[in-house]
Motif scaffolding. Structure first.
Motif, PDB file in Angstrom:
ATOM      1  N   GLN A 197       0.924  -1.400   0.122  1.00 30.38           N
ATOM      2  CA  GLN A 197      -0.182  -0.207  -0.386  1.00 30.38           C
ATOM      3  C   GLN A 197       0.254   0.858   0.460  1.00 30.38           C
ATOM      4  O   GLN A 197       1.581   1.580   0.501  1.00 30.38           O
ATOM      5  CB  GLN A 197      -0.776  -0.162   1.458  1.00 30.38           C
ATOM      6  CG  GLN A 197      -1.590   1.193   1.522  1.00 30.38           C
ATOM      7  CD  GLN A 197      -2.141   0.746   2.889  1.00 30.38           C
ATOM      8  OE1 GLN A 197      -3.208   0.242   2.638  1.00 30.38           O
ATOM      9  NE2 GLN A 197      -2.429   1.818   3.423  1.00 30.38           N
ATOM     10  N   SER A 199       0.599   5.456   0.054  1.00 27.67           N
ATOM     11  CA  SER A 199      -0.423   6.731   0.071  1.00 27.67           C
ATOM     12  C   SER A 199       0.494   7.754  -0.386  1.00 27.67           C
ATOM     13  O   SER A 199       1.540   8.529   0.302  1.00 27.67           O
ATOM     14  CB  SER A 199      -0.793   6.736   1.649  1.00 27.67           C
ATOM     15  OG  SER A 199       0.103   7.188   2.555  1.00 27.67           O
TER      16      SER A 199
ATOM     17  N   SER B 122      10.268  12.087  -1.234  1.00 31.43           N
ATOM     18  CA  SER B 122       9.440  12.328  -2.626  1.00 31.43           C
ATOM     19  C   SER B 122      10.167  12.968  -4.066  1.00 31.43           C
ATOM     20  O   SER B 122      11.352  13.598  -3.703  1.00 31.43           O
ATOM     21  CB  SER B 122       7.956  13.103  -3.125  1.00 31.43           C
ATOM     22  OG  SER B 122       8.417  13.276  -4.006  1.00 31.43           O
ATOM     23  N   SER B 123      10.014  12.286  -5.236  1.00 31.14           N
ATOM     24  CA  SER B 123      11.681  12.735  -6.473  1.00 31.14           C
ATOM     25  C   SER B 123      11.140  13.983  -6.738  1.00 31.14           C
ATOM     26  O   SER B 123      12.057  14.895  -7.467  1.00 31.14           O
ATOM     27  CB  SER B 123      11.684  12.130  -7.703  1.00 31.14           C
ATOM     28  OG  SER B 123      10.569  11.864  -8.175  1.00 31.14           O
ATOM     29  N   THR B 124       9.715  15.019  -6.667  1.00 25.53           N
ATOM     30  CA  THR B 124       9.647  16.119  -6.830  1.00 25.53           C
ATOM     31  C   THR B 124       9.484  16.591  -6.086  1.00 25.53           C
ATOM     32  O   THR B 124       9.291  18.238  -6.379  1.00 25.53           O
ATOM     33  CB  THR B 124       8.201  15.925  -7.685  1.00 25.53           C
ATOM     34  OG1 THR B 124       7.130  15.360  -6.820  1.00 25.53           O
ATOM     35  CG2 THR B 124       8.528  14.960  -8.848  1.00 25.53           C
ATOM     36  N   SER B 125       9.068  16.854  -4.519  1.00 22.92           N
ATOM     37  CA  SER B 125       8.883  17.831  -3.810  1.00 22.92           C
ATOM     38  C   SER B 125      10.017  17.137  -2.232  1.00 22.92           C
ATOM     39  O   SER B 125      10.416  16.045  -2.182  1.00 22.92           O
ATOM     40  CB  SER B 125       7.655  17.613  -3.696  1.00 22.92           C
ATOM     41  OG  SER B 125       6.784  16.404  -2.974  1.00 22.92           O
ATOM     42  N   GLN B 127       7.825  16.576  -0.233  1.00 22.08           N
ATOM     43  CA  GLN B 127       7.166  15.625   0.736  1.00 22.08           C
ATOM     44  C   GLN B 127       7.835  14.026   1.050  1.00 22.08           C
ATOM     45  O   GLN B 127       9.121  13.794   0.323  1.00 22.08           O
ATOM     46  CB  GLN B 127       5.713  15.527   0.115  1.00 22.08           C
ATOM     47  CG  GLN B 127       5.129  17.046  -0.156  1.00 22.08           C
ATOM     48  CD  GLN B 127       4.152  17.202   0.657  1.00 22.08           C
ATOM     49  OE1 GLN B 127       3.885  16.409   1.757  1.00 22.08           O
ATOM     50  NE2 GLN B 127       4.032  18.279   0.934  1.00 22.08           N
ATOM     51  N   THR B 128       7.468  13.349   1.943  1.00 20.78           N
ATOM     52  CA  THR B 128       7.698  12.118   2.304  1.00 20.78           C
ATOM     53  C   THR B 128       6.449  11.263   1.699  1.00 20.78           C
ATOM     54  O   THR B 128       5.510  11.275   1.868  1.00 20.78           O
ATOM     55  CB  THR B 128       8.371  11.572   3.350  1.00 20.78           C
ATOM     56  OG1 THR B 128       6.717  11.788   4.110  1.00 20.78           O
ATOM     57  CG2 THR B 128       9.137  12.731   3.488  1.00 20.78           C
ATOM     58  N   ARG B 129       6.244   9.940   1.317  1.00 26.41           N
ATOM     59  CA  ARG B 129       5.537   8.965   1.502  1.00 26.41           C
ATOM     60  C   ARG B 129       5.500   8.024   1.590  1.00 26.41           C
ATOM     61  O   ARG B 129       6.959   7.333   1.940  1.00 26.41           O
ATOM     62  CB  ARG B 129       4.786   8.834  -0.729  1.00 26.41           C
ATOM     63  CG  ARG B 129       6.347   7.929  -1.080  1.00 26.41           C
ATOM     64  CD  ARG B 129       6.031   7.665  -2.293  1.00 26.41           C
ATOM     65  NE  ARG B 129       5.996   9.211  -3.139  1.00 26.41           N
ATOM     66  CZ  ARG B 129       6.882   9.197  -4.963  1.00 26.41           C
ATOM     67  NH1 ARG B 129       7.625   8.355  -5.574  1.00 26.41           N
ATOM     68  NH2 ARG B 129       6.635  10.304  -5.585  1.00 26.41           N
ATOM     69  N   ASN B 130       4.214   7.190   2.314  1.00 25.76           N
ATOM     70  CA  ASN B 130       4.395   5.435   3.068  1.00 25.76           C
ATOM     71  C   ASN B 130       4.253   4.463   2.273  1.00 25.76           C
ATOM     72  O   ASN B 130       2.794   4.604   1.698  1.00 25.76           O
ATOM     73  CB  ASN B 130       3.841   5.651   3.921  1.00 25.76           C
ATOM     74  CG  ASN B 130       4.251   6.873   5.278  1.00 25.76           C
ATOM     75  OD1 ASN B 130       5.371   7.394   5.165  1.00 25.76           O
ATOM     76  ND2 ASN B 130       3.303   7.987   5.509  1.00 25.76           N
ATOM     77  N   VAL B 131       5.040   3.975   2.349  1.00 25.86           N
ATOM     78  CA  VAL B 131       4.911   2.531   1.639  1.00 25.86           C
ATOM     79  C   VAL B 131       4.485   1.647   2.267  1.00 25.86           C
ATOM     80  O   VAL B 131       5.800   1.295   3.681  1.00 25.86           O
ATOM     81  CB  VAL B 131       5.927   1.981   0.338  1.00 25.86           C
ATOM     82  CG1 VAL B 131       5.630   0.700  -0.228  1.00 25.86           C
ATOM     83  CG2 VAL B 131       5.869   3.116  -0.665  1.00 25.86           C
TER      84      VAL B 131
END
Lengths: 397, 292
Positions: A197, A199, B122-125, B127-131
């Motif tokens: 998953q 997000s 994130s490659s563009t900003s 921000q981080t994303r959670n996987v």
């Protein structure tokens, strides 16, 4: 039809051919007064792609070079394999090819692709025409509540986290976040596969407008292909979608010379099996699932809703497509459009109307349920049966 | 039973991903033993019986994790043994090289799962994303724990330090195309010889001046068919014939930034390859000898 394509644009055409090849086995080509349309449809009729090249994509463009009297452009179908053969290595094409000429050989019914390469090399491909009709899908992309514009890299990076064996992806969108997860089929052994998953925050996207929160599931193979297309051309990707069961439309365009639409059917996601989210809800869900299975998968929903979900469960035929040999097509599309508009204006309850257009494929699994349908209804009460007894209960031993 | 661990440093995360990759190359299934101060990866052969496992890897948790909590079954059984597909784990950890943090925990989501929460930039900003990956695991029942005990190996006759693994791997991979078995010779004088024999040729590669860690000579060659090596006292040389494929698989560990690899040989019976890293990871591979 006759047209010339400059070297740099041949690369674009090559990428297009490779992306379309991941969708279908046949390529429909149609020339109109101001553009050329390439279309394809997969065998299950659940994925469709259309790429429109405007007049200014070409250095020379004449849509009816040979036919003189009827003002008709070219409509033909060729095999995707032969189209792929012409564009074998799209990455280097712009360096090797100076010019591509596409024309119709009216006498032998062949489409001629002539590549003029560096050092005076000329490659000529004669492609047989399989059929002389055009095909068009009917779908809406403009009046949909949910639109996302994504830089090409974000989604492909996110897909990098999935296993290569995953074949469907579920997108759960809300105004706060976009959650992608691999779709787990209910009959797959849960102890064998990884559930993933991801997000993503709305701020990562260029545009993010969600009016109706929804969850859609579609195939990864085509999604990967169209992402590769967007990435190769370095163009952002637009997602337009409504809700589950309605097609999702991906749009890649550069504003002036070409526009590509990729339409994928979405299937209904079985929420009980998709359980990577928060833990407590999972417990509830799994409980619900347990109770379902003990009841012999009896559906507790009212009958009408069962019908809808059955329609939505079908992967295929989620949008209509029509062969358009004649002008009838115009009328047809407009009536179809009307139906869609009507159903939308009268709200959600009308949705099954739309599903009527969908030819249901035979569902072997549901056979037993439809024969003994009443037994599975929640309102079923054996005491209410007043029919004649055809066979007495057998004696106890 | 509870297990929760957090990794935030890039170096250990890369190392961890590398180790898991090596394990996934050696075997499809592996056992993860979670103890209070160490994580163990254990690969045992299905039909090994009393033989040592194929692989025994110890990862000291303090070097890798910034947070580490675990509660075992009860006071007597403090560990957790999990059976999982090493391929699943390594494929989920491929992205770890660029990740910001990794959280591992034991969860129950329809089936027992090892949940990996990876925070990706994130490659563009900014921000981080959670996987989140849920890897299904099997909790190994207590009565089977004895199968995964620490290996009890015979004392090696010689322990010699190996040259750079990359160099060794290219050699072995060349030899592997010609013969399926390699004979490893090690002498107390610090010489390591890799040898293959085919009908057509005998190929030997010698590495000189290697450090000898320990030597428990003299070696008895009375029953052996070996012809004596020139100018060397045979009682100071021992050898073992092993499967070239297994050896090459271990040598794929060359992507781990390591300090040293030790090769211990029990004369004609067993080769123990032991890799130590800077982070104090000990990865031991046991290759039993082939005797005719």
């Amino acid at each position: 039809m006759k047209c010339h394509i400059p070297g740099a644009n041949v690369k674009v055409l090559g990428r297009t051919a490779h992306a379309l090849a991941r969708f279908g086995d046949e390529l429909y080509l149609e020339s109109l007064p101001d553009c050329i349309l390439l279309r394809t449809l997969n065998a299950a009729e659940s994925a469709y792609a259309m790429v429109k090249f405007n007049k200014n994509f070409f250095t020379y463009f004449n849509y009816n070079y040979y036919s003189t009297e009827d003002n008709e452009g070219l409509k033909c179908k060729i095999s995707m394999k032969s189209a792929l053969n012409i564009f074998k290595s799209p990455a280097h094409m712009d360096k090797q090819v100076e010019n591509l000429e596409i024309k119709l050989d009216a006498e032998s019914c062949k489409l001629i692709f002539q590549l003029k390469c560096r050092h005076g090399i000329v490659k000529t491909h004669f492609v047989s025409i399989l059929d002389c009709k055009a095909m068009q899908a009917v779908y809406t992309k403009d009046s949909v509540p949910n639109r996302i514009t994504s830089p090409q890299r974000i989604l492909s990076e996110a897909l990098g986290n999935f296993q290569s064996s995953d074949d469907q992806v579920t997108l759960e969108v809300s105004s706060q976040s976009l959650i992608m997860r691999n779709y787990v089929d209910t009959n797959v052994d849960l102890t064998k596969i990884i559930r993933t998953q991801i997000s993503l925050k709305p701020s990562e996207f260029d545009g993010y407008a969600i009016e109706a929160e929804t969850t859609i599931t579609f195939t990864l193979k085509e999604f990967r292909a169209l992402l590769a297309f967007a990435e190769a051309l370095n163009l952002p990707l637009q997602l337009h979608f409504e809700t589950t069961g309605r097609p999702v439309v991906f749009i890649v365009h550069n504003g002036s010379t070409f526009e590509a639409h990729f339409v994928l059917a979405t299937s209904k996601c079985d929420s009980a099996s998709q359980a990577t989210s928060t833990q407590h809800t999972n417990v509830e869900r799994s409980k619900r699932k347990d109770s379902n299975s003990t009841l012999g998968s009896a559906k507790k929903k009212p009958h009408l809703e069962v019908d809808i979900s059955k329609c939505l469960d079908e992967d295929s035929h989620l949008f209509n497509f029509i062969d358009i040999p004649e002008e009838v097509m115009l009328n047809k599309t407009s009536t179809n459009g009307n139906i869609e508009n009507k159903s939308k204006s009268s709200g959600k309850t009308e949705e099954p109307m739309d599903c009527d257009n969908i030819p249901a494929s035979p569902a072997a699994k549901n056979m037993i349920k439809s024969v003994f349908k009443r037994c599975f209804e929640s309102t079923f009460d054996p005491r209410n049966l007043h029919g004649a007894i055809l066979a007495e209960n057998s004696d106890s031993e | 039973m509870k297990f929760r661990a957090l990794m935030v440093d890039a170096g250990p995360m890369r190392e961890f991903a590398n180790i898991v990759t090596i394990i996934s190359k050696l075997s499809k299934e592996c056992i993860l033993r979670v103890a209070a101060d160490t994580l163990y990866f254990i690969v045992s052969d299905d039909n090994s019986g009393p033989a040592p496992p194929v692989l025994w890897c110890e990862i000291p948790q303090a070097m890798f994790f910034s947070e580490y909590q675990m509660v075992g079954l009860d006071d007597e059984h403090k560990d957790i043994y999990l059976g999982l597909s090493s391929g699943n784990l390594s494929r989920s950890l491929v992205t770890l090289k660029t990740a910001k943090s990794l959280k591992m925990k034991l969860t129950k989501k329809q089936c027992p799962c090892l949940t990996l929460e990876i925070e990706m930039p994130s490659s563009t900003s900014q921000q981080t994303r959670n996987v989140t990956h849920d890897i299904p695991v099997i909790v190994i029942p207590r009565k089977m724990w004895s199968e995964f005990h620490e290996p009890n190996t015979p004392d090696p006759d010689i322990s010699i330090e190996l040259p750079a693994l990359k160099q060794l791997r290219t050699t072995i991979d060349r030899m592997r195309t010609m013969a399926s078995e390699v004979i490893i010779w090690a002498s107390a004088a610090g010489r390591l010889t890799l040898q293959i024999k085919t009908d057509m040729a005998k190929v030997s590669t010698r590495f000189k001046e290697l450090r000898v860690e320990a030597f428990e000579g003299p070696i008895d060659h009375s029953d052996s068919e070996t012809e004596s090596q020139a100018n060397e006292d045979m009682s100071r040389i021992c050898y073992c014939r092993v499967d070239a494929k297994k050896l090459s698989m271990f040598l794929s560990a060359d992507q781990v930034t390591h300090n040293r690899t030790l090769c211990s040989i029990v004369h004609k019976k067993l080769v123990i390859l032991c890799l130590h890293t800077e982070e104090n990871v000990r990865l031991q591979c046991f290759i039993s000898g082939i005797v005719y």
